[in-house]
Design a protein around this motif. Structure first.
Motif, PDB file in Angstrom:
ATOM      1  N   ALA A  50       0.832  -1.211   0.000  1.00 24.63           N
ATOM      2  CA  ALA A  50       0.000   0.000   0.000  1.00 24.63           C
ATOM      3  C   ALA A  50       0.864   1.258   0.000  1.00 24.63           C
ATOM      4  N   LEU A  51       1.894   1.258   0.836  1.00 26.72           N
ATOM      5  CA  LEU A  51       2.790   2.419   0.886  1.00 26.72           C
ATOM      6  C   LEU A  51       3.515   2.635  -0.435  1.00 26.72           C
ATOM      7  N   ALA A  52       3.915   1.545  -1.070  1.00 23.31           N
ATOM      8  CA  ALA A  52       4.602   1.660  -2.355  1.00 23.31           C
ATOM      9  C   ALA A  52       3.711   2.317  -3.405  1.00 23.31           C
ATOM     10  N   HIS A  53       2.411   2.202  -3.211  1.00 21.36           N
ATOM     11  CA  HIS A  53       1.455   2.816  -4.138  1.00 21.36           C
ATOM     12  C   HIS A  53       0.857   4.096  -3.568  1.00 21.36           C
ATOM     13  N   HIS A  54       1.537   4.664  -2.578  1.00 22.33           N
ATOM     14  CA  HIS A  54       1.206   5.970  -2.009  1.00 22.33           C
ATOM     15  C   HIS A  54      -0.134   6.013  -1.277  1.00 22.33           C
ATOM     16  N   MET A  55      -0.530   4.900  -0.687  1.00 22.00           N
ATOM     17  CA  MET A  55      -1.737   4.907   0.137  1.00 22.00           C
ATOM     18  C   MET A  55      -1.336   5.354   1.540  1.00 22.00           C
ATOM     19  N   ASP A  56      -2.099   6.249   2.087  1.00 21.20           N
ATOM     20  CA  ASP A  56      -1.852   6.738   3.437  1.00 21.20           C
ATOM     21  C   ASP A  56      -1.938   5.569   4.428  1.00 21.20           C
ATOM     22  N   PRO A  57      -0.970   5.451   5.347  1.00 21.72           N
ATOM     23  CA  PRO A  57      -1.000   4.341   6.308  1.00 21.72           C
ATOM     24  C   PRO A  57      -2.294   4.288   7.134  1.00 21.72           C
ATOM     25  N   LYS A  58      -2.850   5.451   7.446  1.00 21.13           N
ATOM     26  CA  LYS A  58      -4.107   5.484   8.207  1.00 21.13           C
ATOM     27  C   LYS A  58      -5.229   4.848   7.380  1.00 21.13           C
ATOM     28  N   GLU A  59      -5.283   5.184   6.097  1.00 16.74           N
ATOM     29  CA  GLU A  59      -6.313   4.600   5.232  1.00 16.74           C
ATOM     30  C   GLU A  59      -6.107   3.090   5.100  1.00 16.74           C
ATOM     31  N   TYR A  60      -4.846   2.672   4.986  1.00 15.10           N
ATOM     32  CA  TYR A  60      -4.551   1.238   4.912  1.00 15.10           C
ATOM     33  C   TYR A  60      -5.094   0.516   6.145  1.00 15.10           C
ATOM     34  N   ARG A  61      -4.763   1.022   7.329  1.00 13.67           N
ATOM     35  CA  ARG A  61      -5.232   0.387   8.569  1.00 13.67           C
ATOM     36  C   ARG A  61      -6.750   0.401   8.649  1.00 13.67           C
ATOM     37  N   GLU A  62      -7.353   1.492   8.189  1.00 11.66           N
ATOM     38  CA  GLU A  62      -8.806   1.630   8.230  1.00 11.66           C
ATOM     39  C   GLU A  62      -9.492   0.595   7.340  1.00 11.66           C
ATOM     40  N   VAL A  63      -9.092   0.502   6.082  1.00 13.37           N
ATOM     41  CA  VAL A  63      -9.775  -0.420   5.174  1.00 13.37           C
ATOM     42  C   VAL A  63      -9.550  -1.872   5.588  1.00 13.37           C
ATOM     43  N   LEU A  64      -8.333  -2.188   6.015  1.00 14.67           N
ATOM     44  CA  LEU A  64      -8.052  -3.539   6.479  1.00 14.67           C
ATOM     45  C   LEU A  64      -8.850  -3.837   7.747  1.00 14.67           C
ATOM     46  N   GLY A  65      -8.890  -2.890   8.664  1.00 17.16           N
ATOM     47  CA  GLY A  65      -9.611  -3.081   9.922  1.00 17.16           C
ATOM     48  C   GLY A  65     -11.100  -3.284   9.730  1.00 17.16           C
ATOM     49  N   VAL A  66     -11.716  -2.477   8.888  1.00 14.13           N
ATOM     50  CA  VAL A  66     -13.160  -2.581   8.674  1.00 14.13           C
ATOM     51  C   VAL A  66     -13.507  -3.903   7.991  1.00 14.13           C
TER      52      VAL A  66
END
Length: 190
Positions: free
Chosen positions: A111-127
Motif C-alpha cells: 500500500a505504501l509503495a502505491h502511495h496509500m496513506d498508512p491510516k487509510e490502509y489500517r482503516e480499510v483492512l480493519g473494517v
C-alpha cells in the motif's frame, strides 16, 4: 479534467491504461478515454454522457475501500499461511523463513509503495476484517461501517453484533454518517 495526452506514451504505461480502462467498464465510448492523468474528454460529450461517467466513477469510488480491504486481508492471510507452512516445514519452505519477516506487513508495504496513506490502509483492512462473514446492508457507505465499528470499540463483548445493529438502525432511519455517529454516542451515554 480535460487533458491532452503526451505525444508518446511508454508501452508499459499504455498497457496499464488499457487495463484500467477495461477493468473500470466506464461508459466511455465516444465520451472520453483514460489518459495518464485522468480522463480525456471528447469535445462532443453531452451532459448526459458526462453524468453517466460520473455515476460510474462514484460507484467505483464507493466500492474501492472494500476492494482494497479485502485485498489486504487476503495478502495478510497468504503471508501468515506461508509462515505457518515454513514453521511446520511444509511445501518445501525452509524453517528459518518462519522467523524471517518476509515483508512484515507485506500488504502495508504494498500500500505504501502505491502511495496509500498508512491510516487509510489500517482503516480499510480493519473494517473489512472486523465485518468478515457479515451480510452487507445495501445503501450504506463504507463510512457507515467504519463508524459503527468505532462505536463498538469500548471493550464490551459482542462488538460485531452491536455494530450490525447500529447499521440496521442507520438503514431503517436513513441516517447519514454524522447522524449515525450521534446516535452511537447517545446510545453509549445511556
Amino acid at each position: 479534467m480535460v487533458d491532452h495526452p503526451p505525444a508518446a506514451i511508454a508501452p508499459a504505461q499504455q498497457a496499464h491504461l488499457n487495463l484500467v480502462s477495461d477493468t473500470l467498464h466506464l461508459p466511455t465510448a465516444g465520451v472520453c478515454s483514460i489518459g495518464p492523468r485522468g480522463l480525456v474528454f471528447s469535445p462532443n460529450a453531452t451532459e448526459a454522457q458526462l453524468l453517466s461517467v460520473g455515476h460510474s466513477l462514484f460507484t467505483i469510488r464507493a466500492y474501492t475501500k472494500w476492494a482494497f480491504g479485502s485485498l489486504f486481508a487476503e495478502m495478510r492471510t497468504k503471508r501468515d499461511q506461508r509462515r505457518a507452512d515454513a514453521k511446520a516445514g511444509l511445501n518445501g519452505i525452509p524453517r528459518d523463513e518462519a522467523k524471517a519477516d518476509d515483508g512484515g506487513a507485506w500488504s502495508g508495504e504494498f500500500a505504501l509503495a502505491h502511495h496509500m496513506d498508512p491510516k487509510e490502509y489500517r482503516e480499510v483492512l480493519g473494517v473489512v476484517t472486523f465485518y468478515a462473514g457479515q451480510e452487507h446492508i445495501p445503501g450504506l457507505d463504507f463510512e457507515h461501517y467504519r463508524e459503527a465499528m468505532w462505536g463498538t470499540h469500548d471493550g464490551q463483548p459482542g462488538g460485531v453484533s452491536r455494530a450490525m445493529a447500529y447499521l440496521r438502525i442507520a438503514k431503517e432511519r436513513d441516517l447519514k454518517v454524522t447522524e449515525l455517529r450521534r446516535h452511537i454516542r447517545g446510545d453509549r451515554a445511556t
